[in-house]
Design a protein around this motif. Sequence first.
Motif, PDB file in Angstrom:
ATOM      1  N   PHE A  79    -119.320 -69.601  49.004  1.00 54.37           N
ATOM      2  CA  PHE A  79    -118.913 -70.882  49.573  1.00 54.37           C
ATOM      3  C   PHE A  79    -117.423 -71.053  49.306  1.00 54.37           C
ATOM      4  N   ASP A 119    -121.834 -68.423  53.462  1.00 55.36           N
ATOM      5  CA  ASP A 119    -122.324 -69.652  54.080  1.00 55.36           C
ATOM      6  C   ASP A 119    -121.454 -69.937  55.311  1.00 55.36           C
ATOM      7  N   CYS A 121    -120.662 -72.716  57.709  1.00 57.70           N
ATOM      8  CA  CYS A 121    -120.786 -74.135  58.004  1.00 57.70           C
ATOM      9  C   CYS A 121    -119.381 -74.720  58.062  1.00 57.70           C
ATOM     10  N   CYS A 123    -118.708 -78.093  56.846  1.00 54.49           N
ATOM     11  CA  CYS A 123    -118.537 -79.344  56.091  1.00 54.49           C
ATOM     12  C   CYS A 123    -117.444 -79.264  55.014  1.00 54.49           C
ATOM     13  N   SER A 177    -125.700 -72.778  57.949  1.00 54.70           N
ATOM     14  CA  SER A 177    -126.402 -73.844  57.231  1.00 54.70           C
ATOM     15  C   SER A 177    -126.226 -75.215  57.863  1.00 54.70           C
ATOM     16  N   TYR A 204    -130.442 -70.754  57.545  1.00 51.44           N
ATOM     17  CA  TYR A 204    -131.003 -71.929  56.876  1.00 51.44           C
ATOM     18  C   TYR A 204    -131.863 -72.605  57.951  1.00 51.44           C
ATOM     19  N   LYS A 207    -133.900 -76.703  56.774  1.00 49.03           N
ATOM     20  CA  LYS A 207    -133.050 -77.348  55.779  1.00 49.03           C
ATOM     21  C   LYS A 207    -133.221 -78.862  55.908  1.00 49.03           C
ATOM     22  N   PHE A 212    -131.004 -83.901  46.876  1.00 50.64           N
ATOM     23  CA  PHE A 212    -130.775 -82.896  45.836  1.00 50.64           C
ATOM     24  C   PHE A 212    -129.473 -82.123  46.045  1.00 50.64           C
ATOM     25  N   PHE A 216    -123.720 -80.367  44.570  1.00 52.54           N
ATOM     26  CA  PHE A 216    -123.018 -79.370  45.385  1.00 52.54           C
ATOM     27  C   PHE A 216    -121.847 -80.001  46.131  1.00 52.54           C
ATOM     28  N   ARG A 217    -122.091 -81.187  46.647  1.00 49.82           N
ATOM     29  CA  ARG A 217    -121.028 -81.833  47.429  1.00 49.82           C
ATOM     30  C   ARG A 217    -119.855 -82.215  46.527  1.00 49.82           C
ATOM     31  N   TYR A 284    -133.834 -71.766  48.747  1.00 52.01           N
ATOM     32  CA  TYR A 284    -132.608 -72.154  48.056  1.00 52.01           C
ATOM     33  C   TYR A 284    -132.945 -73.239  47.043  1.00 52.01           C
ATOM     34  N   VAL A 286    -131.587 -75.715  45.021  1.00 55.38           N
ATOM     35  CA  VAL A 286    -130.257 -76.303  45.237  1.00 55.38           C
ATOM     36  C   VAL A 286    -129.656 -76.921  43.975  1.00 55.38           C
ATOM     37  N   SER A 287    -128.442 -77.407  44.150  1.00 57.39           N
ATOM     38  CA  SER A 287    -127.664 -77.903  43.021  1.00 57.39           C
ATOM     39  C   SER A 287    -128.399 -78.964  42.201  1.00 57.39           C
TER      40      SER A 287
HETATM   41  C1  PBG Z   1    -123.395 -76.902  53.694  1.00 55.14           C
HETATM   42  C2  PBG Z   1    -124.309 -76.701  52.567  1.00 55.14           C
HETATM   43  C3  PBG Z   1    -124.839 -77.650  51.669  1.00 55.14           C
HETATM   44  C4  PBG Z   1    -125.544 -76.919  50.717  1.00 55.14           C
HETATM   45  C5  PBG Z   1    -125.446 -75.590  51.069  1.00 55.14           C
HETATM   46  N1  PBG Z   1    -124.707 -75.472  52.234  1.00 55.14           N
HETATM   47  C6  PBG Z   1    -124.657 -79.098  51.567  1.00 55.14           C
HETATM   48  C7  PBG Z   1    -125.119 -80.001  52.607  1.00 55.14           C
HETATM   49  O1  PBG Z   1    -125.786 -79.641  53.562  1.00 55.14           O
HETATM   50  O2  PBG Z   1    -124.758 -81.171  52.472  1.00 55.14           O
HETATM   51  C8  PBG Z   1    -126.247 -77.493  49.520  1.00 55.14           C
HETATM   52  C9  PBG Z   1    -126.398 -76.563  48.382  1.00 55.14           C
HETATM   53  C10 PBG Z   1    -126.802 -77.176  47.092  1.00 55.14           C
HETATM   54  O3  PBG Z   1    -127.019 -78.392  46.954  1.00 55.14           O
HETATM   55  O4  PBG Z   1    -126.919 -76.395  46.156  1.00 55.14           O
HETATM   56  N2  PBG Z   1    -123.900 -77.468  54.827  1.00 55.14           N
END
Ligand code: PBG
Length: 341
Positions: A79, A119, A121, A123, A177, A204, A207, A212, A216-217, A284, A286-287
Motif C-alpha cells: 500500500f 493494492d 485503489c 483512496c 479494492s 477484493y 468487500k 473495522f 488502516f485509514r 483479509y 483487517v486493521s
Molecule cells: C482501500 C483499502 C482499504 C483497506 C484495504 N484497501 C480501506 C477502505 O476501503 O476504506 C482496509 C484494510 C484494513 O483495514 O486493514 N480501498
Amino acid sequence: MSFPNLRPRRLRRLKVLRDLVAETTLTPKDFMLPVFVAEKAREPKPVPSMPGYYRYPVDMVVEAVSKAYDLGVRSVLLFGIPAYKDEKGSSAYDKNGVVQKAVRLLKEAYGPRLLVATDVCMCQYTSHGHCGIVKVGENCGLGEEGCWAVDNDETIEILGKIAVSHAEAGADIVAPSSMMDGMVQAIRRALDSEGYKDVAIMSYAVKYASSFYGPFRDATHSAPGFGDRRSYQMDPRNALEAIKEASLDVEEGADILMVKPALAYLDVIRLVKDTYPHYPLAAYSVSGEYSMIKAAAEKGWLEEKRVVMETLTAIKRAGADIIITYYAVDAALWLREESPF
Ligand code: PBG
C-alpha cells in the motif's frame, strides 16, 4: 454408535494425538503481509492505532519485509502513501510513484522468491479520499448519499492504468479494492493489451463497508473527506450478495477471490469457498481486527499469541487459502513454537 462406545475425548487426551487429528494447519506460506510505504517518510513511522506497525520509507521496503521473509512468509501486499494527492488520484499511476518504486526494489532484492502483490485503489491518492472519481451534483435527491457519487465507469479506466503501472514495475499480482463494478474486466483488458497477460488479479470481490477499517485509514491517510463508502462497498447485512459479487469477478477474469474483513465474515468466507471451491480464496484480516487484539493484549485482558493463533486458524478453517494479516510476522514466529492447541 453412541456413548459409552463413542468417547470423543479419547482423541483429545494428548497433545500428539490432538496434533495427529487436527483438521486445520497453518503455515507461514498461508500469510500475506500488508506493507505500508510512505513517499515522504525518512524513517519508519509507527502507526498509533496499530501498535507494532509502521509506515516505511520506500528505500527501506526491503528491510521492512526481510523479517517476514526470513520466517517463511513469501508474499506481501503493498500500500502506498503518496506525497501528492489530487482529485483524480494521478499519483497512483505515476511510473515513479511510491508503490511502483517499492515494487522495483523488492523485485531487485528478491526476484521470484517473493510474491509481490499491490493494492489497486485510489483512496490514498485522491484529495477527497474516495476510491474513485467523484462527481459532485450526482445522485441528488437520493437521500443520505447527498449530492455526490463515485463515477464507476471513469474510475475503472483509471484502475486499469494503475494496474498496468504496477505490472510494469514488476508486480506479480494486482489486487483491486475499490468495489467498482467491472473493475476486474477493465484491469484484465488493460493488462492484456499492454502485454501483462501473466500478471494475476486477486480481486477484493467481497468487500464490506466495515468499521473495522478505521486504523488502516489512519495509517494510510485514506479516510474519505466527506460521506462514506456505503454506496460502493457491500452492506454487512448481506451474505448471498457475496455470490453475485464473486460470480461477476470470476466471469471478468479474477484469478483469486477475496473476502474482507475476515473475522466478522467467516460465514461469507465459507459461502464463497463452497460456491467456488476451485478458486483460491483470500481473506483479509483487517486493521481493526489487529488493533482490537493488540489493545486487549496490552491491557492484559487477552493472551495475544493464543488469540491470534485461534483467530487465524478459524479464518483458515472457514475456507480461506490465503490470509492477509498484520500478524504475519508474529504468527510465523509463533508457528515455530509449541502450538497453543
Ligand atoms: C482501500 C483499502 C482499504 C483497506 C484495504 N484497501 C480501506 C477502505 O476501503 O476504506 C482496509 C484494510 C484494513 O483495514 O486493514 N480501498
